[in-house]
Design a protein around this motif. Structure first.
Motif, mmCIF file in Angstrom:
data_model
loop_
_atom_site.group_PDB
_atom_site.id
_atom_site.type_symbol
_atom_site.label_atom_id
_atom_site.label_comp_id
_atom_site.label_asym_id
_atom_site.label_seq_id
_atom_site.Cartn_x
_atom_site.Cartn_y
_atom_site.Cartn_z
ATOM 1 N N ARG A 452 45.636 -37.206 5.277
ATOM 2 C CA ARG A 452 45.743 -35.974 4.498
ATOM 3 C C ARG A 452 46.276 -36.229 3.085
ATOM 4 O O ARG A 452 45.878 -35.558 2.128
ATOM 5 N N GLU A 453 47.162 -37.224 2.929
ATOM 6 C CA GLU A 453 47.722 -37.502 1.606
ATOM 7 C C GLU A 453 46.673 -38.035 0.627
ATOM 8 O O GLU A 453 46.928 -38.141 -0.572
ATOM 9 N N HIS A 454 45.487 -38.366 1.156
ATOM 10 C CA HIS A 454 44.411 -38.881 0.296
ATOM 11 C C HIS A 454 43.296 -37.858 0.083
ATOM 12 O O HIS A 454 42.248 -38.195 -0.471
ATOM 13 N N VAL A 458 39.471 -37.531 -2.824
ATOM 14 C CA VAL A 458 38.047 -37.260 -2.552
ATOM 15 C C VAL A 458 37.654 -35.863 -3.026
ATOM 16 O O VAL A 458 36.568 -35.383 -2.691
ATOM 17 N N GLY A 459 38.564 -35.204 -3.802
ATOM 18 C CA GLY A 459 38.194 -33.931 -4.405
ATOM 19 C C GLY A 459 38.735 -32.698 -3.732
ATOM 20 O O GLY A 459 38.389 -31.572 -4.117
ATOM 21 N N ILE A 460 39.591 -32.839 -2.724
ATOM 22 C CA ILE A 460 40.194 -31.675 -2.053
ATOM 23 C C ILE A 460 41.552 -31.425 -2.692
ATOM 24 O O ILE A 460 42.542 -32.115 -2.402
ATOM 25 N N TYR A 466 44.390 -28.578 5.973
ATOM 26 C CA TYR A 466 45.030 -29.504 6.905
ATOM 27 C C TYR A 466 44.024 -30.386 7.659
ATOM 28 O O TYR A 466 44.413 -31.338 8.297
ATOM 29 N N TYR A 467 42.771 -30.035 7.588
ATOM 30 C CA TYR A 467 41.740 -30.888 8.187
ATOM 31 C C TYR A 467 40.427 -30.627 7.460
ATOM 32 O O TYR A 467 40.230 -29.571 6.842
ATOM 33 N N LEU A 468 39.536 -31.593 7.517
ATOM 34 C CA LEU A 468 38.246 -31.481 6.828
ATOM 35 C C LEU A 468 37.217 -30.863 7.766
ATOM 36 O O LEU A 468 36.966 -31.374 8.851
ATOM 37 N N ARG A 475 30.082 -31.837 1.501
ATOM 38 C CA ARG A 475 30.269 -31.706 0.049
ATOM 39 C C ARG A 475 30.864 -32.984 -0.537
ATOM 40 O O ARG A 475 30.472 -33.426 -1.628
ATOM 41 N N ILE A 476 31.787 -33.609 0.182
ATOM 42 C CA ILE A 476 32.438 -34.833 -0.312
ATOM 43 C C ILE A 476 31.447 -35.975 -0.453
ATOM 44 O O ILE A 476 31.427 -36.679 -1.475
#
Length: 576
Positions: A452-454, A458-460, A466-468, A475-476
């Motif tokens: 999550r800290e990254h 990637v554009g979030i 809290y989750y993708l 989109r990423i």
């Protein structure tokens, strides 16, 4: 001495070189007892081959055994160079029939070999049960019984071959399909079965056990059982059973197919009779999975009810005059019946009205052996399913059809994906260049390991994510740059290192990764543990040194106690 290929001995009998003969592939006898062959070989060495074998030419100076393969094999064991043989100019079909017929004349033919031989003659098209009975002097029932042995599974056939079960027991078992035979073998006939073993049991008792444990009462089913009356899998048509009921079915697959076909047809008819009804199955009752699957394949949507339903009113049954002692009693019953009909009609009309107004949902419910009508209050359905009742009530018939059409499209996609997963394993993509689209697919799955800290890398940017989601991942991967790819790949590696076993290979890769990205931290970790190791290593070396001194002292003491090599002969000389 070199033997001639073929030397005339007497009319239609020749001496043929064994080197020019080969066995055939159509001999029904597949196993030959080595001890018995050795005895026959000894007899042949002393007396020769007393009865010629049968062969046929299959090429220049090449022959094939038609019958007498046992004598042929024993002659090879005896070391003969030639064997007397009758040469037949016959086709493959005739040669096979001659081989089968000759083998059936043997005294030691096993029931399975006999069954396979009769089956081959039937399959040749030149024989039927009647002609075989005439040719071999057997009854037609005998031939039919032997033919049934070809349906035995290999494990039970082997038990019959080795006399572990009798012909009578095998005759009862072969009445049933492979699924029942396999269960009977695993539970009651397999080596090692102690409790529940059927070995040594009489045929009549085995038949009763199978009938009791592995057949299904046809009276439980509602489909048309006309065909079942003449079916050989109906226990009423088996020799030991003659019931007054419909009988019991021993063919589970056929029973399941007939029941499912009946239920599917009935479901379609009930939907036509009740246009406002939907198909469903309840979690509180056993449903017929085969029927559900077939209806879905036909494009029908089935709901899964997680709440209790109310039964649809039952049609009253008309009274029979024969059931009443007096005319007055019958007329009274008739009046009650007419009133019940009126009540039934009123209930049905009320249910139809409530269904059309959205108060209730009417269902054709799939059971295990039959279908039935039921309904539930929409509030109960929505409470169980976690939806709003007002929204459901607002759905018009047109909206319900559109909703069903949407679900049908989803089902089509689900089935397409499921089948594609199976077939994709057959694809050979080894020679195809790995494309950019496939590279994106890889990163789609790698994103599951992103920490999550990254997310920001990637554009979030939203800190509340809290989750993708699948939408986020798609989109990423469409906007990846080099830095984001590196972050994703490294988070994947770190995740794998966390779960990898502590093997030498995984440890080597982990430390190599750490040396690149955290050399100072790794050096500090190593220093702490290396210091502990060196201290423990030093203690072990000290203990080893003490043990080595002790071992050396013990060896020196043992050498001093042993006599010198020159002392023994001197003692002998003194004694002499």
């Amino acid at each position: 001495m070199e033997a001639t290929n073929m030397k005339s001995v007497e009319k239609n009998i020749a001496s043929v070189a064994l080197a020019d003969i080969q066995p055939s592939n159509y001999n029904p006898r597949k196993t030959f007892d080595e001890a018995s062959l050795a005895e026959l070989a000894d007899s042949i060495r002393q007396q020769g081959v007393l009865q010629p074998i049968g062969v046929r030419p299959i090429g220049e100076n090449r022959f094939e055994v038609v019958f007498g393969e046992r004598r042929y094999r024993a002659s090879l064991m005896a070391g003969l160079e030639t064997v007397p043989a009758v040469i037949y100019e016959v086709s493959d079909e005739v040669a096979e029939e001659m081989a089968v017929t000759e083998n059936l004349q043997r005294k030691d033919v096993t029931p399975i070999e006999e069954a396979n031989a009769y089956q081959k003659l039937i399959e040749s098209g030149r024989h039927d049960v009647h002609s075989l009975a005439v040719q071999f002097g057997k009854s037609e029932d005998y031939i039919r019984t032997r033919l049934k042995f070809t349906t035995l599974i290999p494990e039970i056939a082997a038990l019959l071959e080795t006399d572990e079960i009798t012909i009578s027991v095998a005759s009862e078992i072969c009445r049933y399909g492979e699924d029942i035979q396999s269960e009977v073998y695993d539970r009651h006939l397999k080596d090692g079965v102690i409790y529940g073993s059927w070995r040594g049991m009489k045929a009549v008792d085995v038949a009763k056990r199978i009938e009791s444990d592995y057949t299904t009462d046809l009276d439980r089913y509602s489909f048309d059982k006309t065909l079942c009356k003449s079916c050989p899998h109906n226990t009423n048509n088996m020799m030991l059973f003659c019931e007054g009921s419909c009988g019991k079915c021993a063919n589970r697959k056929c029973l399941e197919d007939m029941n499912a076909a009946y239920l599917v047809e009935k479901a379609m008819q009930m939907l036509a009779d009740h246009p406002t009804a939907s198909l469903a199955y309840s979690i509180f009752y056993t449903c017929n999975d085969t029927t559900v699957k077939r209806l879905e394949e036909l494009g029908y949507e089935l709901e899964r009810l997680s709440c209790r339903h109310e039964d649809y009113p039952e049609l009253p049954e008309a009274p029979e005059a024969a059931d009443y002692e007096t005319t007055e009693e019958y007329e009274e019953a008739q009046r009650d019946f007419e009133q019940e009909q009126e009540d039934y009609k009123a209930e049905c009309e009320d249910i139809l009205r409530r269904s059309e107004e959205g108060e209730i949902s009417l269902y054709v419910l799939i059971g295990n052996k039959d279908l039935f009508l039921g309904y539930v209050e929409n509030s109960a359905t929505n409470t169980a399913n976690g939806t709003l009742s007002t929204k459901e009530k607002e759905l018009t018939p047109l909206e319900k059809l559109e909703k069903q059409d949407k679900r049908n499209k989803e089902i089509a996609l689900e089935k397409t994906v499921a089948d594609t997963k199976k077939r994709i394993l057959e694809v050979d993509a080894t020679d195809t260049k790995f494309g950019a689209d496939e590279d994106k697919m890889i990163y789609y799955f790698l994103l599951s390991y992103l920490r999550r800290e990254h997310y920001a890398a990637v554009g979030i940017e939203d800190e509340n994510v809290y989750y993708l989601s699948d939408k986020d991942k798609l989109r990423i991967i469409e906007n990846l740059n080099g830095k984001a790819k590196a972050v994703i790949r490294r988070d994947f590696l770190i995740s794998e290192f966390q779960d990898a076993p502590a093997s030498d290979a995984a440890a080597t890769l982990l430390l190599r990764f750490a040396e690149k990205h955290m050399p100072e931290t790794l050096a500090e970790i190593r220093k702490g543990y290396d210091e502990v190791y060196e201290k423990r290593h030093q203690r072990i070396e000290e203990k080893k040194a003490v043990l080595m001194v002790q071992d050396k002292a013990r060896q020196e003491a043992e050498q001093q106690e042993e006599p010198q090599p020159d002392e023994t002969p001197q003692a002998e000389d003194v004694a002499a």
